[in-house]
Design an enzyme around this catalytic site. Structure first.
Site, PDB file in Angstrom:
ATOM      1  N   MET A   1       3.104 -36.951  16.342  1.00 17.60           N
ATOM      2  CA  MET A   1       3.065 -35.483  16.335  1.00 17.60           C
ATOM      3  C   MET A   1       2.172 -35.008  17.474  1.00 17.60           C
ATOM      4  O   MET A   1       1.007 -35.390  17.556  1.00 17.60           O
ATOM      5  CB  MET A   1       2.512 -34.968  14.998  1.00 17.60           C
ATOM      6  CG  MET A   1       3.464 -35.063  13.826  1.00 17.60           C
ATOM      7  SD  MET A   1       5.100 -34.354  14.111  1.00 17.60           S
ATOM      8  CE  MET A   1       4.692 -32.626  14.421  1.00 17.60           C
TER       9      MET A   1
ATOM     10  N   MET B   1       9.772 -29.685   4.790  1.00 22.99           N
ATOM     11  CA  MET B   1       8.373 -29.343   4.491  1.00 22.99           C
ATOM     12  C   MET B   1       8.257 -28.866   3.055  1.00 22.99           C
ATOM     13  O   MET B   1       9.080 -28.078   2.595  1.00 22.99           O
ATOM     14  CB  MET B   1       7.912 -28.209   5.408  1.00 22.99           C
ATOM     15  CG  MET B   1       8.054 -28.514   6.878  1.00 22.99           C
ATOM     16  SD  MET B   1       7.477 -27.117   7.839  1.00 22.99           S
ATOM     17  CE  MET B   1       7.885 -27.673   9.489  1.00 22.99           C
TER      18      MET B   1
ATOM     19  N   HIS C   1      12.579 -35.786   9.182  1.00 24.17           N
ATOM     20  CA  HIS C   1      11.118 -35.855   9.304  1.00 24.17           C
ATOM     21  C   HIS C   1      10.527 -35.265   8.035  1.00 24.17           C
ATOM     22  O   HIS C   1      10.525 -34.049   7.851  1.00 24.17           O
ATOM     23  CB  HIS C   1      10.717 -35.061  10.561  1.00 24.17           C
ATOM     24  CG  HIS C   1       9.242 -34.966  10.787  1.00 24.17           C
ATOM     25  ND1 HIS C   1       8.696 -34.099  11.714  1.00 24.17           N
ATOM     26  CD2 HIS C   1       8.192 -35.622  10.228  1.00 24.17           C
ATOM     27  CE1 HIS C   1       7.375 -34.232  11.712  1.00 24.17           C
ATOM     28  NE2 HIS C   1       7.050 -35.141  10.817  1.00 24.17           N
TER      29      HIS C   1
ATOM     30  N   ASP D   1       7.065 -35.129  18.951  1.00 23.13           N
ATOM     31  CA  ASP D   1       7.527 -33.909  18.290  1.00 23.13           C
ATOM     32  C   ASP D   1       6.472 -32.811  18.409  1.00 23.13           C
ATOM     33  O   ASP D   1       5.365 -32.954  17.896  1.00 23.13           O
ATOM     34  CB  ASP D   1       7.776 -34.260  16.812  1.00 23.13           C
ATOM     35  CG  ASP D   1       8.372 -33.128  16.006  1.00 23.13           C
ATOM     36  OD1 ASP D   1       8.676 -32.068  16.572  1.00 23.13           O
ATOM     37  OD2 ASP D   1       8.543 -33.329  14.781  1.00 23.13           O
TER      38      ASP D   1
ATOM     39  N   ASP E   1      13.478 -31.092   9.885  1.00 20.31           N
ATOM     40  CA  ASP E   1      12.103 -30.998   9.392  1.00 20.31           C
ATOM     41  C   ASP E   1      12.078 -30.534   7.949  1.00 20.31           C
ATOM     42  O   ASP E   1      12.354 -29.367   7.664  1.00 20.31           O
ATOM     43  CB  ASP E   1      11.323 -29.980  10.238  1.00 20.31           C
ATOM     44  CG  ASP E   1      10.997 -30.520  11.620  1.00 20.31           C
ATOM     45  OD1 ASP E   1      10.453 -31.635  11.702  1.00 20.31           O
ATOM     46  OD2 ASP E   1      11.291 -29.826  12.610  1.00 20.31           O
TER      47      ASP E   1
ATOM     48  N   MET F   1       7.853 -33.993   5.953  1.00 21.43           N
ATOM     49  CA  MET F   1       6.473 -33.495   5.870  1.00 21.43           C
ATOM     50  C   MET F   1       6.240 -33.108   4.418  1.00 21.43           C
ATOM     51  O   MET F   1       6.114 -31.927   4.052  1.00 21.43           O
ATOM     52  CB  MET F   1       6.289 -32.313   6.828  1.00 21.43           C
ATOM     53  CG  MET F   1       6.182 -32.779   8.278  1.00 21.43           C
ATOM     54  SD  MET F   1       6.423 -31.452   9.457  1.00 21.43           S
ATOM     55  CE  MET F   1       8.202 -31.469   9.587  1.00 21.43           C
TER      56      MET F   1
ATOM     57  N   SER G   1      15.419 -29.961  17.280  1.00 19.44           N
ATOM     58  CA  SER G   1      14.858 -29.698  15.963  1.00 19.44           C
ATOM     59  C   SER G   1      15.432 -28.419  15.374  1.00 19.44           C
ATOM     60  O   SER G   1      15.234 -27.318  15.890  1.00 19.44           O
ATOM     61  CB  SER G   1      13.334 -29.564  16.039  1.00 19.44           C
ATOM     62  OG  SER G   1      12.865 -29.068  14.807  1.00 19.44           O
TER      63      SER G   1
ATOM     64  N   HIS H   1      17.227 -33.402  14.625  1.00 19.28           N
ATOM     65  CA  HIS H   1      15.938 -33.611  13.959  1.00 19.28           C
ATOM     66  C   HIS H   1      15.808 -32.571  12.842  1.00 19.28           C
ATOM     67  O   HIS H   1      15.925 -31.362  13.080  1.00 19.28           O
ATOM     68  CB  HIS H   1      14.824 -33.475  14.994  1.00 19.28           C
ATOM     69  CG  HIS H   1      13.454 -33.737  14.456  1.00 19.28           C
ATOM     70  ND1 HIS H   1      12.958 -35.016  14.272  1.00 19.28           N
ATOM     71  CD2 HIS H   1      12.464 -32.898  14.067  1.00 19.28           C
ATOM     72  CE1 HIS H   1      11.726 -34.935  13.799  1.00 19.28           C
ATOM     73  NE2 HIS H   1      11.401 -33.657  13.664  1.00 19.28           N
TER      74      HIS H   1
HETATM   75  C1  DX5 Z   1       6.681 -29.142  13.516  1.00 15.87           C
HETATM   76  C2  DX5 Z   1       8.031 -29.808  13.521  1.00 15.87           C
HETATM   77  C3  DX5 Z   1       8.748 -29.830  14.826  1.00 15.87           C
HETATM   78  C4  DX5 Z   1       9.037 -28.483  15.428  1.00 15.87           C
HETATM   79  C5  DX5 Z   1       8.957 -28.610  16.922  1.00 15.87           C
HETATM   80  O1  DX5 Z   1       6.041 -29.427  12.319  1.00 15.87           O
HETATM   81  O2  DX5 Z   1       7.902 -31.156  13.098  1.00 15.87           O
HETATM   82  O3  DX5 Z   1       9.926 -30.607  14.756  1.00 15.87           O
HETATM   83  O4  DX5 Z   1      10.289 -27.990  15.064  1.00 15.87           O
HETATM   84  O5  DX5 Z   1       9.168 -27.354  17.452  1.00 15.87           O
HETATM   85  P1  DX5 Z   1       8.857 -26.968  18.952  1.00 15.87           P
HETATM   86  O6  DX5 Z   1       9.707 -27.858  19.827  1.00 15.87           O
HETATM   87  O7  DX5 Z   1       9.237 -25.534  19.010  1.00 15.87           O
HETATM   88  O8  DX5 Z   1       7.383 -27.227  19.161  1.00 15.87           O
HETATM   89 ZN    ZN Z   2       9.601 -32.670  13.227  1.00 21.75          ZN
END
Ligand code: DX5
Ligand code: ZN
Length: 216
Positions: A139, A38, A68, A173, A36, A70, A9, A34
């Protein structure tokens, strides 16, 4: 049997060394990144958007970009992300008034179709949409931030999704490290997202250790 996949990620990357670190994970044998996204609405954090992802695509032209979302009503961004050349578009079931319509749009866009649920959302909400997706993302922390602790109730949620469908990818994740990844796989997952556990410390060594656990 579904093939195991490691998906580092990018949220945990050192953005000052982004190009170098992305190339390092890829050459260490992690071919899925991956990503993310947001929006500060669906989750209380804001990460990055199209310009950064376009840059990632330029750095790693062959990688699978596993996005992903969000983001509230993520279909608004589908075309733009498709143009960038991403591969997987995973939306949150909770983020749209029309999950089925949104998943259908992702399918029509020709991207891999993913749906995700937050830790508090019952797995049963997936039943009506499970045949529309290629991937379910469970999640294992509240979405929004890296570096949180894995929630142990995730194990039975993973198994419950695996019972719904044998043939799809089940991605997990949040809070995954070398010491719990085996349990996550045993529960029925086959796509492992890891942020902190990959990008903190020696990246090549971290990827190598995870690959060994995943058998890839
Ligand atoms: C959280 C993200 C994850 C995050 C995971 O909202 O969706 O992808 O980066 O990070 P770690 O592996 O550090 O928990
Ligand atoms: Zn994620």
């Amino acid at each position: 049997m579904n093939i195991n996949i490691l998906a580092p990620s990018m949220l945990a990357i050192d953005f000052g060394n982004m190009e170098k670190d992305l190339k390092e994970v890829y050459s260490a044998g992690a071919y899925t990144i991956h990503v993310d996204v947001m929006d500060g609405m669906f989750v209380p954090n804001i990460s990055f958007g199209p310009p950064v992802i376009r840059h990632v695509r330029r750095i790693l032209p062959e990688a699978v970009l596993d996005v992903h979302m969000m983001v509230t009503e993520p279909a608004r961004y589908l075309e733009r992300f498709k143009t960038i050349g991403i591969n997987n578009f995973t939306i949150h079931y909770e983020a749209t008034k029309d999950p089925e319509g949104t998943l259908k749009q992702i399918r029509e866009a020709g991207l891999k179709v993913g749906v995700s649920i937050k830790p508090g959302t019952p797995v049963s909400v997936l039943e009506p949409v499970i045949d529309m997706v290629d991937q379910v993302l469970i999640m294992s922390v509240e979405p929004g931030f890296g570096g949180q602790s894995f929630m142990p109730q995730s194990y039975e949620r993973i198994s419950a999704v695996r019972k719904l469908r044998e043939d799809i990818d089940i991605e997990v994740d949040g809070g995954i490290y070398l010491d719990n990844v085996k349990d996550v796989l045993d529960a029925g997952a086959n796509v492992i997202v890891a942020g902190s556990a990959i990008f903190k410390g020696d990246i090549t060594e971290n990827v190598t250790n995870f690959r060994e656990k995943l058998g890839v």
